[in-house]
Design an enzyme around this catalytic site. Structure first.
Site, short mmCIF file in Angstrom:
data_model
loop_
_atom_site.label_atom_id
_atom_site.label_comp_id
_atom_site.label_asym_id
_atom_site.label_seq_id
_atom_site.Cartn_x
_atom_site.Cartn_y
_atom_site.Cartn_z
N SER A 1 -51.92 -46.16 3.85
CA SER A 1 -50.71 -45.72 4.52
C SER A 1 -49.81 -46.92 4.84
CB SER A 1 -51.09 -44.93 5.78
OG SER A 1 -50.01 -44.16 6.26
N ASP B 1 -52.87 -34.93 -0.14
CA ASP B 1 -52.32 -35.59 1.05
C ASP B 1 -51.10 -34.80 1.54
OD1 ASP B 1 -51.30 -37.32 2.95
OD2 ASP B 1 -51.50 -39.11 1.70
N HIS C 1 -55.01 -37.10 3.79
CA HIS C 1 -54.40 -38.43 3.92
C HIS C 1 -55.44 -39.48 4.30
CE1 HIS C 1 -51.24 -41.35 4.55
NE2 HIS C 1 -51.67 -41.59 5.78
#
Length: 347
Positions: A112, A292, A323
């Site tokens: 991320s 995700d 995610h």
């Protein structure tokens, strides 16, 4: 044994280094051909704790793992308002990579928002990076700012239709910032008017830090980031609470902390920061997580399209990975990370 390295300067910087576990091999030979050092970098509002499953699996396979808490995150002692810049935020990672022995090269894995930290470390220490791996992560492009990877300053890609919109963290139209997104991602967000749900934008305590910190709300965490988190086991008979499995969603809701994104930080806005000789020379691999909901797969591919030259792509498309792929599908992710690292050694 867990080794905790701490250094004192203007602030305390901590990094957690996990040595390999002892391996057993009934065949009498080495259980694995290659041994690697993985540096795992967490995303926004999280900490090194989110890698506990992947770190354990990598250690069991005989690899070394370093998982830094970025400044002000996880168990790091700094307060949010004390971390003024992205440089300071990334200092635990940069110190960990700088401390690698001469000749040692590590596999940096960013998740991320952690992708920006990986890019910065690869730019500063290209000779110490065997590969830069981006797991559903912000992957900056050489010649563009790091902030352009996901939000600001993204320029139109030739041959692709881009729409220009502005929105705030509630998902509603607003004149707070300009963002270019591919049509698919725009439609994805537009289909969910409350995309960011109960995520909150907080007041900035330190006037020297531009922008505002955010904290992911429980609904956003559960529905966008951890929607495939293994559910808590229902019990038909009494059991000791000590025997219950860890529920990752409950763990996350207990440990997430507010964080600054640093989108307006000069380092994040510097289009000349990432160079071909530095970050661009690193072997880059993007792991697309198809299910995700936090950074949809189509938006992940948009970042890949911005850096088409030399980026290898892996896809977690078997289902079951959200995610937080390191928690929802740790075995699959670890297998891919080891395979990527082996390719760096073998060819």
């Amino acid at each position: 044994m867990l080794e905790v390295h701490a250094r004192r300067s203007a602030r305390l910087v901590s990094c957690y280094c996990f040595p390999p576990m002892e391996e057993t091999n009934n065949g009498g030979g080495r259980a694995k051909k290659n041994k690697h050092h993985f540096v795992l970098v967490h995303g926004l509002c999280h900490g090194a704790w989110c890698w506990y499953k992947a770190a354990t699996a990598l250690r069991r396979a005989g690899h070394r793992v370093t998982a830094p808490d970025m400044a002000g995150c996880g168990a790091h002692p700094a307060r949010l308002a004390e971390v003024r810049t992205f440089e300071e935020y990334s200092r635990p990672l940069l110190d960990a990579v700088a401390a690698l022995p001469p000749g040692e090269r590590a596999v940096l894995v960013g998740h991320s928002h952690g992708g920006c930290g990986v890019a910065l470390a690869a730019e500063r220490f290209p000779e110490k990076v065997a590969a830069a791996v981006f797991v559903a992560a912000s992957m900056p492009a050489v010649g563009r700012s790091m902030g352009a990877a996901t939000t600001d300053e993204v320029r139109q890609i030739p041959g692709r239709a881009l729409n220009r919109v502005t929105f705030d963290l509630s998902g509603n139209a607003a004149a707070c910032r300009k963002v270019h997104v591919i049509n698919r991602f725009l439609k994805f967000v537009a289909a969910e008017p409350d995309f960011f749900l109960d995520t909150k934008v907080l007041d900035q305590e330190n006037p020297d830090i531009p922008g505002h910190p955010v904290i992911f709300g429980p609904k956003f965490v559960a529905q966008r980031l951890y929607q495939l988190s293994p559910p808590e086991v229902s019990q038909t008979e009494p059991r000791s609470v000590l025997l219950l499995p860890v529920n990752d969603l409950t763990l996350a809701l207990s440990l997430i902390r507010p964080a600054n994104r640093f989108n307006e930080d000069p380092l994040m806005k510097d289009e000349k920061l990432l160079t071909e000789a530095g970050y661009g020379s690193a072997r880059r691999v993007f792991v697309v997580v198809e299910d995700d909901l936090g950074i949809p797969a189509e938006f992940q591919r948009r970042m890949i399209a911005l850096s088409p030259a030399g980026v290898e792509v892996e896809a977690m498309d078997a289902g079951g990975a959200d995610h937080m792929a390191m928690l929802s599908r740790p075995e699959e992710l670890v297998e891919r990370l080891i395979r990527i690292a082996d390719r760096c050694v073998d060819g």
